[in-house]
Design an enzyme around this catalytic site. Structure first.
Site, PDB file in Angstrom:
ATOM      1  N   LYS A 152       0.876  -1.182   0.000  1.00  0.00           N
ATOM      2  CA  LYS A 152       0.000   0.000   0.000  1.00  0.00           C
ATOM      3  C   LYS A 152       0.904   1.221   0.000  1.00  0.00           C
ATOM      4  O   LYS A 152       2.027   1.160   0.516  1.00  0.00           O
ATOM      5  CB  LYS A 152      -0.876   0.023   1.259  1.00  0.00           C
ATOM      6  CG  LYS A 152      -2.091   0.887   1.140  1.00  0.00           C
ATOM      7  CD  LYS A 152      -3.213   0.150   0.412  1.00  0.00           C
ATOM      8  CE  LYS A 152      -4.387   1.031   0.089  1.00  0.00           C
ATOM      9  NZ  LYS A 152      -5.533   0.240  -0.391  1.00  0.00           N
ATOM     10  N   ASP A 204      -6.929   4.172  -4.706  1.00  0.00           N
ATOM     11  CA  ASP A 204      -7.617   4.070  -3.410  1.00  0.00           C
ATOM     12  C   ASP A 204      -8.222   5.463  -3.191  1.00  0.00           C
ATOM     13  O   ASP A 204      -8.439   6.201  -4.164  1.00  0.00           O
ATOM     14  CB  ASP A 204      -6.633   3.671  -2.296  1.00  0.00           C
ATOM     15  CG  ASP A 204      -7.350   3.240  -1.002  1.00  0.00           C
ATOM     16  OD1 ASP A 204      -7.822   2.099  -0.944  1.00  0.00           O
ATOM     17  OD2 ASP A 204      -7.459   4.054  -0.053  1.00  0.00           O
TER      18      ASP A 204
HETATM   19  P1  NDP Z   1     -12.866   7.736  -3.240  1.00  0.00           P
HETATM   20  O1  NDP Z   1     -11.784   8.711  -3.049  1.00  0.00           O
HETATM   21  O2  NDP Z   1     -13.395   7.489  -4.608  1.00  0.00           O
HETATM   22  O3  NDP Z   1     -14.103   8.087  -2.308  1.00  0.00           O
HETATM   23  C1  NDP Z   1     -13.962   8.190  -0.945  1.00  0.00           C
HETATM   24  C2  NDP Z   1     -15.295   8.566  -0.338  1.00  0.00           C
HETATM   25  O4  NDP Z   1     -15.192   8.491   1.084  1.00  0.00           O
HETATM   26  C3  NDP Z   1     -15.703   9.996  -0.639  1.00  0.00           C
HETATM   27  O5  NDP Z   1     -17.103  10.071  -0.625  1.00  0.00           O
HETATM   28  C4  NDP Z   1     -15.092  10.773   0.520  1.00  0.00           C
HETATM   29  O6  NDP Z   1     -15.696  12.026   0.799  1.00  0.00           O
HETATM   30  C5  NDP Z   1     -15.328   9.800   1.653  1.00  0.00           C
HETATM   31  N1  NDP Z   1     -14.314   9.970   2.704  1.00  0.00           N
HETATM   32  C6  NDP Z   1     -12.976   9.861   2.562  1.00  0.00           C
HETATM   33  N2  NDP Z   1     -12.352  10.117   3.726  1.00  0.00           N
HETATM   34  C7  NDP Z   1     -13.330  10.382   4.604  1.00  0.00           C
HETATM   35  C8  NDP Z   1     -13.348  10.711   5.974  1.00  0.00           C
HETATM   36  N3  NDP Z   1     -12.193  10.820   6.658  1.00  0.00           N
HETATM   37  N4  NDP Z   1     -14.547  10.912   6.561  1.00  0.00           N
HETATM   38  C9  NDP Z   1     -15.710  10.810   5.868  1.00  0.00           C
HETATM   39  N5  NDP Z   1     -15.753  10.502   4.563  1.00  0.00           N
HETATM   40  C10 NDP Z   1     -14.597  10.285   3.949  1.00  0.00           C
HETATM   41  O7  NDP Z   1     -12.310   6.364  -2.601  1.00  0.00           O
HETATM   42  P2  NDP Z   1     -12.807   4.879  -2.831  1.00  0.00           P
HETATM   43  O8  NDP Z   1     -14.264   4.860  -3.063  1.00  0.00           O
HETATM   44  O9  NDP Z   1     -11.904   4.248  -3.813  1.00  0.00           O
HETATM   45  O10 NDP Z   1     -12.466   4.226  -1.406  1.00  0.00           O
HETATM   46  C11 NDP Z   1     -13.429   4.147  -0.359  1.00  0.00           C
HETATM   47  C12 NDP Z   1     -13.010   3.047   0.620  1.00  0.00           C
HETATM   48  O11 NDP Z   1     -12.938   1.790  -0.072  1.00  0.00           O
HETATM   49  C13 NDP Z   1     -11.624   3.225   1.251  1.00  0.00           C
HETATM   50  O12 NDP Z   1     -11.662   2.684   2.556  1.00  0.00           O
HETATM   51  C14 NDP Z   1     -10.722   2.361   0.383  1.00  0.00           C
HETATM   52  O13 NDP Z   1      -9.564   1.939   1.069  1.00  0.00           O
HETATM   53  C15 NDP Z   1     -11.665   1.184   0.120  1.00  0.00           C
HETATM   54  N6  NDP Z   1     -11.360   0.353  -1.041  1.00  0.00           N
HETATM   55  C16 NDP Z   1     -11.196   0.897  -2.283  1.00  0.00           C
HETATM   56  C17 NDP Z   1     -10.956   0.070  -3.359  1.00  0.00           C
HETATM   57  C18 NDP Z   1     -10.865   0.599  -4.750  1.00  0.00           C
HETATM   58  O14 NDP Z   1     -10.738  -0.220  -5.665  1.00  0.00           O
HETATM   59  N7  NDP Z   1     -10.942   1.899  -4.970  1.00  0.00           N
HETATM   60  C19 NDP Z   1     -10.793  -1.384  -3.193  1.00  0.00           C
HETATM   61  C20 NDP Z   1     -11.062  -1.853  -1.857  1.00  0.00           C
HETATM   62  C21 NDP Z   1     -11.316  -0.996  -0.834  1.00  0.00           C
HETATM   63  P3  NDP Z   1     -15.086  13.392   0.171  1.00  0.00           P
HETATM   64  O15 NDP Z   1     -15.539  13.406  -1.246  1.00  0.00           O
HETATM   65  O16 NDP Z   1     -15.680  14.452   1.021  1.00  0.00           O
HETATM   66  O17 NDP Z   1     -13.601  13.286   0.324  1.00  0.00           O
HETATM   67  O1  2IT Z   2      -7.892  -1.662  -0.856  1.00  0.00           O
HETATM   68  C1  2IT Z   2      -7.809  -2.169  -1.995  1.00  0.00           C
HETATM   69  O2  2IT Z   2      -7.948  -3.385  -2.186  1.00  0.00           O
HETATM   70  C2  2IT Z   2      -7.571  -1.273  -3.136  1.00  0.00           C
HETATM   71  N1  2IT Z   2      -7.499  -0.069  -2.961  1.00  0.00           N
HETATM   72  C3  2IT Z   2      -7.389  -1.839  -4.518  1.00  0.00           C
HETATM   73  C4  2IT Z   2      -5.987  -2.337  -4.711  1.00  0.00           C
HETATM   74  C5  2IT Z   2      -5.634  -2.778  -6.109  1.00  0.00           C
HETATM   75  O3  2IT Z   2      -4.449  -3.094  -6.285  1.00  0.00           O
HETATM   76  O4  2IT Z   2      -6.484  -2.823  -7.002  1.00  0.00           O
END
Ligand code: NDP
Ligand code: 2IT
Length: 450
Positions: free
Chosen positions: A131, A171
């Site tokens: 990460k 992420d």
């Molecule tokens: P994005 O940046 O696309 O979206 C994040 C969302 O969460 C936004 O709505 C953001 O609000 C909100 N957010 C972020 N930080 C905070 C906080 N401290 N308090 C409240 N709201 C918050 O990220 P992802 O959708 O990609 O990721 C979301 C979650 O999923 C994370 O935990 C990530 O680790 C996990 N994840 C992501 C994967 C991926 O493929 N992208 C895979 C597996 C897990 P705002 O717009 O106001 O910042």
């Molecule tokens: O938390 C996660 O699994 C991710 N942000 C996706 C990682 C990846 O390599 O696609």
């Protein structure tokens, strides 16, 4: 020489870990959650004790920390801190996302890298764990500022990654735009075109379904858990948090499976739309959050529903919960609301969104609980499929990829059943931890002392 004990003790183990990693509270939390289910299992399998497997698994292979210097639009020099934690490559190249958010620090990235070890193992694909990211805040930055930051970040990171070494992805704060800037810079510096990042655009080696994969997978996992109980998402009222990549496509798949999504959120609050989302409203959200980078409150204005400033959605009535924003967004008080309102199940789209105390309260109330390392593994799984397509220089069709994603989520569910079946319920936390552990642990045992 001190005699080594032939059992591990949770408290002693955690004390040592906290001492070695001071102040890294999210890392402590993630390890403790895994240790609680793993240690009794390890104590029944002397080869893991003898080989100090869990001690080695909780220490990253290496951590790279670097300065990222870039120039803003006014010509001021800005400095951020960049990281890549290469956690474990026992079963494949380091693999995991990059997070750009002002809260990023070493403890958060170590928690995420550690979780990734188990998650990637569960996908059934050959991927190790890592990460990275930076304490850079993309909010309010111009496109060119984001580009200059990404290029500066990649200038250092490129020395440490490669298609067979370490393959980063997105992420929080890192989506298609940032991956494109970083891939362009990597290609320029290395003078090679390889699949060293995933989440790329379709024109240059990206995979269909990658952008949908985490959210879709999270909904599929919920459907698998309910199916196991003779139930389904159809007709259920669902609370979703977040409004970024994961939340958007979790919402879409929930709707396709017949569920009603009544909330979404961002860091400023949540919207409550009692009529439920539909495709048109979702399209608006995707444009708002991904293209225009606006605030979720604009949805409430546009569709005439309520916006709850600085609040989380968990006190509303419903059946299913999908936390898809960030870590520790469901605390004990939130869990108590879910229990009181008779929720049936929760599937974690985000990484570690539910605190220890909250998980215990949910489990005590017999709410079915899917930990992120199982429920959100669909994203990295399709990243793994993107790596395969890049290696064979072919691009698979959408139907094939969606079928593979479904099969992978089904297989992860089956592994949880294999390792987590208790007398009267499935313990998905234990199941995911043990199933994820065994494959990596056995590879480490086979390698000997390295
Ligand atoms: P994005 O940046 O696309 O979206 C994040 C969302 O969460 C936004 O709505 C953001 O609000 C909100 N957010 C972020 N930080 C905070 C906080 N401290 N308090 C409240 N709201 C918050 O990220 P992802 O959708 O990609 O990721 C979301 C979650 O999923 C994370 O935990 C990530 O680790 C996990 N994840 C992501 C994967 C991926 O493929 N992208 C895979 C597996 C897990 P705002 O717009 O106001 O910042
Ligand atoms: O938390 C996660 O699994 C991710 N942000 C996706 C990682 C990846 O390599 O696609």
């Amino acid at each position: 020489m001190l005699a080594r004990s032939n059992t591990l003790n949770l408290n002693e183990f955690m004390q040592g870990l906290v001492k070695r990693n001071p102040g890294e509270i999210e890392f402590h939390q993630a390890v403790e959650e895994v240790a609680t289910s793993i240690i009794p299992f390890i104590n029944e399998h002397p080869k893991y004790i003898k080989n100090q497997i869990f001690e080695r698994m909780t220490e990253p292979d290496r951590t790279i920390i670097f300065r990222v210097c870039w120039e803003d639009d006014e010509g001021h020099i800005r400095t951020n801190r960049g990281y890549r934690v290469q956690f474990n490559n026992a079963i494949g190249p380091y693999k995991g996302g990059l997070r750009f958010h002002p809260s990023v620090n070493l403890g958060i990235l170590k928690f995420l890298g550690f979780e990734q070890t188990f998650k990637n193992s569960l996908t059934t694909l050959p991927m190790g764990s890592g990460k990275g990211g930076a304490d850079f805040n993309p909010k309010g930055k111009s496109e060119r500022e984001v580009m200059r930051f990404c290029q500066a970040f990649m200038t250092e990171l490129s020395k440490h990654i490669g298609e067979n070494v370490d393959v980063p992805a997105g992420d929080i704060g890192v989506g298609a735009r940032e991956i494109s800037f970083m891939f362009g810079q990597y290609k320029r510096l290395q003078n090679e075109f390889t699949g060293t990042l995933t989440g790329k655009a379709l024109e240059f080696g990206g995979s269909l379904i990658r952008k949908e994969a985490t959210g879709y997978g999270c909904a599929y996992f919920m459907e698998e858990m309910l199916k196991h109980q003779g139930d389904s998402i159809e007709g259920k009222t669902c609370l979703v948090s977040g409004s970024g990549n994961v939340a958007q496509f979790a919402a879409q798949k929930i709707m396709q499976l017949g569920g009603k999504v009544i909330t979404l959120s961002d860091s400023s609050g949540f919207i409550h739309d009692p009529d439920g989302l539909n495709e048109e409203k979702l399209e608006y959200i995707i444009d708002l959050k991904t293209n225009r980078r606006g605030r979720i409150s604009e949805y409430a204005e546009k569709f005439k529903c309520k916006f709850h400033k600085d609040k989380r959605p968990w006190s509303l009535k419903g059946d299913l919960a999908f936390p898809c924003a960030t870590q520790n967004e469901i605390e004990l008080e939130d869990a108590k609301h879910l229990v009181k309102n008779g929720f049936k199940a929760l599937s974690e789209g985000a990484n570690m969104p539910t605190t220890h105390e909250a998980v215990s309260a949910l489990l005590k109330a017999k709410i079915i609980f899917a930990p992120g390392k199982a429920a959100n593994a669909g994203g990295v799984a399709v990243s793994g499929l993107e790596m395969t397509q890049n290696s064979i220089r072919l691009a698979w069709q959408r139907e094939e990829l969606e079928e593979r994603l479904k099969t992978i989520m089904h297989d992860i569910h089956q592994q949880c059943i294999d390792y987590g079946t208790e007398k009267d319920h499935i313990d998905y936390v234990k199941g995911a931890n043990l199933a994820g552990f065994v494959k990596v642990a056995d590879a480490m045992v086979a390698y000997g002392v390295i």
